[in-house]
Motif scaffolding. Structure first.
Motif, PDB file in Angstrom:
ATOM      1  N   ARG A 197     -63.076 -17.215  30.844  1.00 51.81           N
ATOM      2  CA  ARG A 197     -62.893 -15.791  30.585  1.00 51.81           C
ATOM      3  C   ARG A 197     -61.464 -15.499  30.150  1.00 51.81           C
TER       4      ARG A 197
ATOM      5  N   TRP C  30     -63.043  -6.348  24.941  1.00 47.07           N
ATOM      6  CA  TRP C  30     -63.612  -7.070  23.809  1.00 47.07           C
ATOM      7  C   TRP C  30     -64.109  -8.440  24.242  1.00 47.07           C
ATOM      8  N   ASP C  31     -63.271  -9.166  25.015  1.00 44.32           N
ATOM      9  CA  ASP C  31     -63.672 -10.506  25.427  1.00 44.32           C
ATOM     10  C   ASP C  31     -64.829 -10.449  26.422  1.00 44.32           C
ATOM     11  N   ARG C  33     -67.281  -8.335  26.442  1.00 44.19           N
ATOM     12  CA  ARG C  33     -68.535  -8.125  25.714  1.00 44.19           C
ATOM     13  C   ARG C  33     -69.114  -9.453  25.254  1.00 44.19           C
ATOM     14  N   ARG C  34     -68.206 -10.340  24.822  1.00 42.71           N
ATOM     15  CA  ARG C  34     -68.627 -11.659  24.373  1.00 42.71           C
ATOM     16  C   ARG C  34     -69.349 -12.409  25.506  1.00 42.71           C
TER      17      ARG C  34
END
Lengths: 507, 335, 169
Positions: A197, C30-31, C33-34
């Motif tokens: 992450r 944004w990350d 959502r990925r």
């Protein structure tokens, strides 16, 4: 009173000149390790573990080996407070909360008092925990088994609730700071799904943001930059330098017995569960601030604000050895290394250790009493020495501190990238302070963020995975309930006041 | 730093060749402190093994230079593997592996592969045992799996260390073989998993012997079967009247699944055969010490210890195996 | 007069800082959502919490931006005065050089030599000490750390040419 007998036998094992010398050496080394940020208790113990190997092969040597290592641990617990108080740099994660009042005290010229209070409270916290270990460990071991993921989540929630609402200034800045802490805690590998992450393909980010690097930067470097704005000088240079300060502070300490008791309880619970010494110190500080009569003035340099986190941290750090001895589960990273040590020495930690290696266990428990007494004497006699460090001119001590910070940041992961990161956090700390962003929520969120999230998501897995698990049994229900009550207390008390007001008029 | 190291090692190699041409009898030896990288945190299985090795080498003077253990466990071990990958040609860095040598790059897409490293030798294979709480009515692995099937999919909790790593792979392999369905709950360490099982927060685990032995001896847990193709050889009494050898293999118990975890040593890429040989010999000496043998028995390790080409072949086969298991489980990182 | 001149106003600093947070929050969202940011079958997905964390950061920074725009008189107060900034830079700049000297792809001095140079520089230019005082302090501190980390605790720190010369690398 079989325990007393066993304990006496333990003292007989531990009280040899050789073991006492090991204690002294261990505590001194531990203090040194605790002072240097980055070289934490777990690291220090791990590094010295191989040295004890030969020692452990002699008869009774395993006891001597664990005495040496556990004394390093006590020393580190004591030592973490020193740099927190003198320079606002926490030497260990659990001494972050000590900076809140310890550093302002030092700036007022009361570094000696702050150090004495910190050391003495540490000792008391440890003593309470050792007594607990001596007499009721089997009962407590069973209690620790009650803790599954929902209970752990409730403990973390409780820590947050106890601490939240502390910051002055606008709530929006508190939210931004806390959420930034959570976001940084999420960087790296996700325990539950194993996904990466927020790393954006940078290999340096794989390991996540280490709490210590953020803290060294935000608190330590940030503080140096703020100090330097005012010229090349530290405040608090006129600290008194004789041992009388110890006695004077001791006269003051009994006033805070309520805080000591509360913090000891918090610390022991958090150590056994195992929630850890760092959350324990934050929780104890938060509770003391909420419950003390002087709570409003916390953060400006109150001795009570040093007593609370230090008592809890040391109580937690000590009681963390209990699950290790009785269950074979480490209650802290340092305990994990000690546990590895037991295996390497050929001992089998776990429920049978008390039966099969009674000599070893009771020797260790006896050494906890002795080691802490030795530790207290060592650090108290050094109070004037520590306080005198503040008299060294700024342009000598400042570069040395910065070098120590750089080494500390490097040793956490042996990575130069972390040293750069520390500098960035330093600038951030400087700007935060000037713009009134609170740093404590950021730090707390960084420590607890991923653990709380893991526990929450572990609770959600499986057939009974719904929010109801947080009220599924009396233990977790009570903890969740108390946390929610603490969290919404400002709203609740306001509502109560309105209701009462109406009743008053109606009646 | 890379440029410098390469230049240096090139020079060292040149000097070494020059010398070896003159005095062929002198074997390579470390000229400075050797870093022993552990791609996991302090206190875990790999860490214990590394620190024991360090202790043994120190105690028996097996090496002139000293050895330091450095933990680089970030990103499920990626931190440590990338560090060694980046130290091409550096003979003073060795790394001990877990299954994350295969699983981490597959699950996360972090760019490294065991072929970036030089295989030195296998130290041992770590076993996995299916554990349940002592109150569990199931007497054999087959009974337990039947009970899991009867309870329905997702009703039984299997705890393990980490996500998409060995414990979860075994769980998936077990599911595939038997048709039972577990809910897998990842924890951060093996010790925590064992305690969670004792506290009945999960129904079973696939802990290594060393992680759960204390609870077995105390009568809190019972082993059902070992995930290997033959029984563990240790006949000494461990828990009451039982020895490790009394635990049936899973195949015997009617659940045909096996898995062992590599505990092996690798070096950086681009090192000379001489340098590899030094470490192969060093670890052979370590393996012969009584301390190591006792540790192997305490942890009920499978003492297979290949070196050279056999080792490399074993690793290549293990990689294929993991690739298959991970693909079937849907654990591969999206490309 | 020069020393008291404001380099940046409080308003400008507030705006700059919240802009950084705004960007940071957006990046986090944004990350996330990925990764999947919804509440799946087995509870929240990997991106669920980070997504809302990012959202909170974005929303709060927007509020802070609006407040900064309406700060009025207070917003014109200096964030940092020229004299102060010069002092801060006098510490920060050498520190950045110091960290760069410890290890870099071209010429790393190692942490010990770099530390000695850094302490010496600091004492000379900010403390105006004579070399007779500088030498024992800078060398003494570094030797102490060397013994502590390399010799006693066996913690490897970045090393350079000097350590190589004495056979300690």
């Amino acid at each position: 009173m079989q325990e007393i007998q066993s304990l006496m036998a333990g003292f007989a094992v531990a009280m040899t000149w050789f073991n006492l010398a090991l204690m002294l050496a261990g505590v001194t080394l531990g203090v040194l390790i605790g002072v240097l940020p980055g070289l934490g208790g777990a690291n220090g113990v791990a590094i010295l573990l191989p040295l004890t190997f030969t020692l452990s092969q002699t008869p009774g040597g395993a006891t001597s080996a664990i005495i040496l290592l556990s004394c390093i641990y006590w020393g580190a617990l004591f030592g973490g407070a020193i740099t927190s108080i003198l320079f606002n740099i926490p030497g260990e994660p659990w001494s972050v909360a000590t900076t809140f009042d310890g550093y302002p005290l030092a700036q007022k010229g009361r570094a000696g008092a702050a150090l004495t209070a910190a050391f003495t409270s540490s000792f008391i916290g440890a003593l309470v925990a050792v007594i607990l270990i001596t007499f009721i460990s089997p009962v407590i071991a069973r209690f620790a088994l009650q803790f599954g993921p929902p209970e752990f989540f409730a403990v973390y929630l409780l820590t947050f609730s106890a601490f939240v609402g502390m910051a002055k200034g606008t709530p929006f800045k508190t939210v931004v700071a806390m959420m930034t802490g959570f976001a940084l805690a999420a960087v790296g590998i996700d325990t539950v799904t194993g996904q990466l992450r927020l790393t954006f393909g940078f290999t340096e980010l794989l390991k996540g943001f280490d709490f210590l690097i953020a803290v060294i930067g935000l608190f330590g470097i940030g503080e140096i930059l703020l100090t330097i704005e005012e010229g090349l000088e530290f405040r608090g240079t006129k600290a008194k330098l004789d041992l009388r300060v110890v006695l004077d502070t001791w006269k003051e300490l009994p006033k805070y017995w309520k805080t000591s008791v509360r913090s000891s309880v918090v610390g022991c619970l958090m150590g056994i569960v195992p929630g850890g010494a760092t959350p324990a110190s934050f929780m104890a500080y938060g509770l003391a601030k909420k419950m003390s009569r002087d709570g409003e003035e916390f953060g400006t340099g109150k001795v009570e604000g040093v007593v609370a986190p230090e008592t809890a941290a040391h109580a937690a750090g000590t009681s963390a050895l209990l699950p290790m001895l009785t269950l074979g589960v480490p209650g802290s990273p340092t305990a994990a290394v000690l546990l590895g040590g037991l295996l390497i020495w050929g001992l089998q930690p776990g429920p049978l250790l008390f039966v099969e290696n009674a000599d070893f266990v009771w020797g260790l428990i006896a050494s906890m009493y002795l080691g802490n007494i030795v530790g207290l004497i060592v650090v108290l006699t050094c109070v004037p020495l520590f306080a005198s460090i503040l008299r060294i001119p700024f342009s000598i001590i400042a570069p040395v501190i910065l070098v120590i910070c750089a080494i500390g940041a490097y040793t956490v992961h042996t990575s130069i990238f972390d040293v750069w990161l520390m500098l960035v956090f330093g600038v951030l700390g400087y700007v935060f302070k000037k713009l009134d962003y609170p740093m404590a929520p950021l730090v707390l969120a960084l420590v607890l963020g991923d653990r709380a999230e893991d526990a929450f998501r572990q609770s959600m897995l499986g057939p009974d995975g719904s929010l109801a698990v947080f009220f599924a049994n009396p233990l977790v229900g009570t903890m969740t309930g108390v946390s929610l009550l603490l969290l919404f207390w400002p709203l609740i008390s306001r509502a109560l006041a309105i209701v009462r007001g109406r009743n008053g008029r109606g009646g | 730093m890379n440029h410098r190291t390469t230049a240096k090692s090139l020079l060292a190699a040149l000097v070494a060749t020059a010398f070896s041409a003159l005095t062929p009898a002198v074997a390579w030896e470390p000229t400075k402190t050797v870093e022993f990288i552990v791609p996991a945190g302090t206190g875990g299985g790999a860490d214990q093994m590394a620190r024991l090795t360090q202790s043994i080498i120190g105690k028996h003077n097996l090496m002139k230079q000293s050895m330091v253990v450095v933990n680089k466990g970030g990103g499920a071990g990626a931190e440590g593997f990338l560090d060694v990958k980046g130290a091409k040609g550096d003979p003073h860095k060795i790394i001990i592996t877990l299954s994350n040598l295969f699983t981490t790059p597959m699950a996360t897409g972090v760019p490294f592969n065991w072929k970036d490293l030089t295989p030195v030798r296998m130290l041992a294979l770590d076993q996995f045992v299916l554990w349940v709480h002592k109150d569990n009515p199931a007497g054999t692995a087959k009974d337990y799996i039947e009970a899991v099937k009867k309870a329905g999919p997702g009703k039984t909790k299997m705890g393990g260390t980490g996500s998409k790593q060995e414990d979860q792979i075994i769980t998936v392999a077990l599911e595939k073989q038997s048709g039972a369905k577990f809910t897998y709950i990842p924890y951060k360490g093996g010790g925590a998993v064992a305690t969670q099982l004792v506290g009945k927060h999960i129904d079973s685990s696939v802990n290594n012997p060393i992680e759960a032995v204390a609870q077995w001896r105390a009568g809190n847990l019972k082993p059902l079967c070992v995930f290997d193709n033959e029984r563990m050889p240790y006949k000494g009494k461990v828990a009451g009247q039982y020895s490790w050898n009394d635990i049936p293999t899973c195949k015997e118990a009617g659940v045909d699944t096996d898995y062992v975890m590599l505990r092996g040593i690798f070096m950086a890429g681009g090192v000379t055969p001489d340098q590899v040989k030094f470490y192969v010999d060093l670890f052979e000496k370590v393996r012969q010490t009584p301390e190591w043998k006792k540790f192997m028995e305490d942890g009920a390790f499978n003492q297979t210890a290949l070196a050279g080409k056999e080792y490399a072949d074993w690793v290549a086969k293990a990689e294929k195996l993991h690739e298959g298991l991970m693909t079937e489980a849907g654990f591969m990182a999206k490309k | 007069m020069e020393e008291k001149k404001s380099v940046a106003s409080m308003r400008a600093a507030e705006l700059a800082m919240s802009a950084v947070f705004l960007a940071f929050g957006a990046l986090v969202m944004w990350d996330s959502r990925r990764l999947g940011a919804s509440w799946g079958e087995d509870g929240p997905q990997a991106g669920y919490f980070p997504f809302y964390i990012g959202l909170f950061i974005v929303l709060s920074s927007v509020v802070i931006i609006f407040r900064a725009l309406n700060l009025g008189e207070k917003g014109r107060a200096p964030f940092v005065e020229w004299g102060q900034l010069r002092m801060v830079l006098a510490v920060m700049a050498p520190t950045v050089v110091y960290v760069a000297l410890i290890a870099n792809p071209w010429f790393g001095l190692g942490i010990y030599l770099a530390s000695a140079v850094y302490i010496a520089f600091f004492m000379k230019y900010l403390g105006k000490y004579p070399w007779t005082k500088i030498a024992p302090v800078s060398i003494g501190v570094v030797v102490f750390f060397f013994l502590m980390f390399e010799v006693w605790f066996k913690v490897p720190l970045p090393k350079g040419p000097i350590e190589a010369a004495i056979g300690f690398n």
